[in-house]
Design an enzyme around this catalytic site. Structure first.
Site, PDB file in Angstrom:
ATOM      1  CD  GLU A   1      -6.843  -6.268   3.684  1.00 28.05           C
ATOM      2  OE1 GLU A   1      -7.055  -6.002   2.480  1.00 28.05           O
ATOM      3  OE2 GLU A   1      -6.098  -5.575   4.398  1.00 28.05           O
TER       4      GLU A   1
ATOM      5  CD  GLU B   1      -7.603   0.300   2.073  1.00 29.75           C
ATOM      6  OE1 GLU B   1      -6.457  -0.132   1.852  1.00 29.75           O
ATOM      7  OE2 GLU B   1      -7.914   0.903   3.106  1.00 29.75           O
TER       8      GLU B   1
ATOM      9  CG  HIS C   1      -8.112   4.101   1.360  1.00 29.24           C
ATOM     10  ND1 HIS C   1      -8.241   3.968   2.724  1.00 29.24           N
ATOM     11  CD2 HIS C   1      -9.348   4.442   0.921  1.00 29.24           C
ATOM     12  CE1 HIS C   1      -9.490   4.229   3.086  1.00 29.24           C
ATOM     13  NE2 HIS C   1     -10.181   4.534   2.007  1.00 29.24           N
TER      14      HIS C   1
ATOM     15  N   GLY D   1       1.321  -1.273   4.377  1.00 29.74           N
ATOM     16  CA  GLY D   1       1.670   0.042   3.861  1.00 29.74           C
ATOM     17  C   GLY D   1       2.622   0.824   4.742  1.00 29.74           C
ATOM     18  CG  HIS D   2       2.527   3.820   8.666  1.00 32.51           C
ATOM     19  ND1 HIS D   2       3.334   3.647   9.767  1.00 32.51           N
ATOM     20  CD2 HIS D   2       2.404   5.157   8.487  1.00 32.51           C
ATOM     21  CE1 HIS D   2       3.668   4.832  10.247  1.00 32.51           C
ATOM     22  NE2 HIS D   2       3.116   5.767   9.489  1.00 32.51           N
TER      23      HIS D   2
ATOM     24  NE  ARG E   1      -7.386  11.432   5.796  1.00 30.11           N
ATOM     25  CZ  ARG E   1      -7.783  10.804   6.905  1.00 30.11           C
ATOM     26  NH1 ARG E   1      -6.963   9.994   7.527  1.00 30.11           N
ATOM     27  NH2 ARG E   1      -8.992  10.981   7.383  1.00 30.11           N
ATOM     28  CG  HIS E   2      -3.537   9.082   1.646  1.00 30.22           C
ATOM     29  ND1 HIS E   2      -4.426   8.370   0.877  1.00 30.22           N
ATOM     30  CD2 HIS E   2      -3.655   8.600   2.920  1.00 30.22           C
ATOM     31  CE1 HIS E   2      -5.038   7.494   1.641  1.00 30.22           C
ATOM     32  NE2 HIS E   2      -4.615   7.619   2.895  1.00 30.22           N
TER      33      HIS E   2
ATOM     34  CG  ASN F   1      -1.779   1.167   1.382  1.00 35.34           C
ATOM     35  OD1 ASN F   1      -1.367   2.290   1.097  1.00 35.34           O
ATOM     36  ND2 ASN F   1      -3.003   0.970   1.821  1.00 35.34           N
TER      37      ASN F   1
ATOM     38  CG  HIS G   1       1.004   6.400   4.722  1.00 33.99           C
ATOM     39  ND1 HIS G   1       0.073   7.370   5.008  1.00 33.99           N
ATOM     40  CD2 HIS G   1       0.499   5.237   5.208  1.00 33.99           C
ATOM     41  CE1 HIS G   1      -0.938   6.831   5.671  1.00 33.99           C
ATOM     42  NE2 HIS G   1      -0.709   5.541   5.791  1.00 33.99           N
TER      43      HIS G   1
ATOM     44  CB  THR H   1      -5.236   4.561   9.619  1.00 28.13           C
ATOM     45  OG1 THR H   1      -5.223   3.490   8.685  1.00 28.13           O
ATOM     46  CG2 THR H   1      -5.159   3.979  11.026  1.00 28.13           C
ATOM     47  CB  THR H   2      -9.168   1.631   7.773  1.00 25.31           C
ATOM     48  OG1 THR H   2      -8.814   2.215   6.527  1.00 25.31           O
ATOM     49  CG2 THR H   2     -10.502   0.948   7.666  1.00 25.31           C
TER      50      THR H   2
ATOM     51  CG  HIS I   1      -5.252  -1.637   9.573  1.00 30.19           C
ATOM     52  ND1 HIS I   1      -4.860  -0.892  10.639  1.00 30.19           N
ATOM     53  CD2 HIS I   1      -5.784  -0.769   8.680  1.00 30.19           C
ATOM     54  CE1 HIS I   1      -5.171   0.374  10.401  1.00 30.19           C
ATOM     55  NE2 HIS I   1      -5.723   0.480   9.222  1.00 30.19           N
TER      56      HIS I   1
ATOM     57  NE  ARG J   1       6.902  21.740   3.296  1.00 30.95           N
ATOM     58  CZ  ARG J   1       8.200  22.064   3.245  1.00 30.95           C
ATOM     59  NH1 ARG J   1       8.804  22.224   2.103  1.00 30.95           N
ATOM     60  NH2 ARG J   1       8.873  22.210   4.361  1.00 30.95           N
TER      61      ARG J   1
ATOM     62  NE  ARG K   1      -9.209   8.494   4.593  1.00 32.64           N
ATOM     63  CZ  ARG K   1      -9.426   7.650   5.611  1.00 32.64           C
ATOM     64  NH1 ARG K   1      -8.644   6.607   5.779  1.00 32.64           N
ATOM     65  NH2 ARG K   1     -10.398   7.856   6.462  1.00 32.64           N
TER      66      ARG K   1
END
Ligand code: PXP
Length: 237
Positions: free
Chosen positions: A150, A69, A42, A212-213, A48-49, A6, A9, A99-100, A190, A17, A44
């Site tokens: 999942e 996602e 994802h 991901g993270h 946001r990302h 994922n 991030h 996050t989720t 997750h 920025r 959203r």
């Protein structure tokens, strides 16, 4: 056991920025090169990302499956119906969450989620449902006609004591077994990182992990290729 990376991030850093770099699409291509099996983004509702251009470009840029996602918000479902990714993973979404925060509620939300599942599967998109490790949820996922679930490992990942970690692990083990007995393809994810993944990879029936993270965080120091390769080797051990 497969690895889905994922890359959300990478986009978080870009959006901080408002630049055009770092590009999550580039991260996706490098992750593919490093040996992962699918890419997750994802989109959203608040953007946001990941942005709309990211999901359009990534689908063209990679050869491995793209797993989008998303929530069941109508605007987002319409975007997926237009894009036709290989797979979507439906998740609950709250504006304020970091996050989720948990799995879908396939009991209260049965009708609305089933409707979205039908629209997406009618388009030939494979649908996965993100659920907590609970029998009732898995039973309802099966009832909705999906082939993939999942399992949310968030509670396991957040566990603060050894005892609660063991308790959560047991729930995951039982849920995986139950889902497999219903003929479902079982993914999990997750909050997984280079340490807590070790107990999860022992559950051999899990067919895919979506992470991901922790991978993106490690890539800041050692690079995306090494961060993905390291995770792939932990999974294959
Ligand atoms: N799987 C699902 C369904 C998720 O919502 C997320 C977070 O976007 C992940 C996996 C990856 O979680 P993490 O970034 O904590 O590895």
């Amino acid at each position: 056991m497969k690895l889905g990376v994922n890359v959300d991030h990478v986009a978080t850093l870009r959006q901080a920025r408002g630049t055009i770099y770092p590009d999550p699409v580039v991260a996706a291509v490098i992750s593919e090169y490093a040996g992962c099996d699918s890419i997750v983004m994802h989109l959203r509702e608040d953007r946001r990302h990941i942005q709309d251009r990211d999901i359009a470009l990534v689908k063209e840029a990679i050869k491995i499956p793209f797993n989008l996602e998303m929530s069941i918000n109508k605007e987002i479902v319409d975007i997926a119906l237009n894009l036709v990714p290989k797979q979507v993973t439906l998740v609950p979404e709250k504006r304020r969450e970091l996050t989720t925060e948990g799995g879908l509620d396939l009991i209260k939300g049965y009708k609305r989620i089933e409707k979205a599942v039908k629209k997406l599967t009618d388009k030939g998109i494979a649908v996965s449902l993100f659920v907590d490790p609970a029998k009732k949820q898995i039973e309802n996922a099966k009832k909705m006609g999906v082939d993939i679930i999942e399992i949310n490992t968030g509670r396991y990942s957040d566990a603060e004591s050894n005892q609660s970690m063991k308790k959560e692990l047991k729930k995951i083990r039982e849920a995986v077994k139950f889902a497999k007995s219903r003929g479902l393809f079982v993914a999990a994810g997750h909050g997984l990182d280079y340490e807590n993944i070790k107990e999860i990879v022992k559950i051999k029936e899990i067919e895919e992990l979506n992470i991901g993270h922790s991978i993106i965080s490690r890539s800041v120091f050692i690079g995306m290729i090494s961060a993905v390769e390291e995770m792939v080797s932990l999974i294959n051990k």
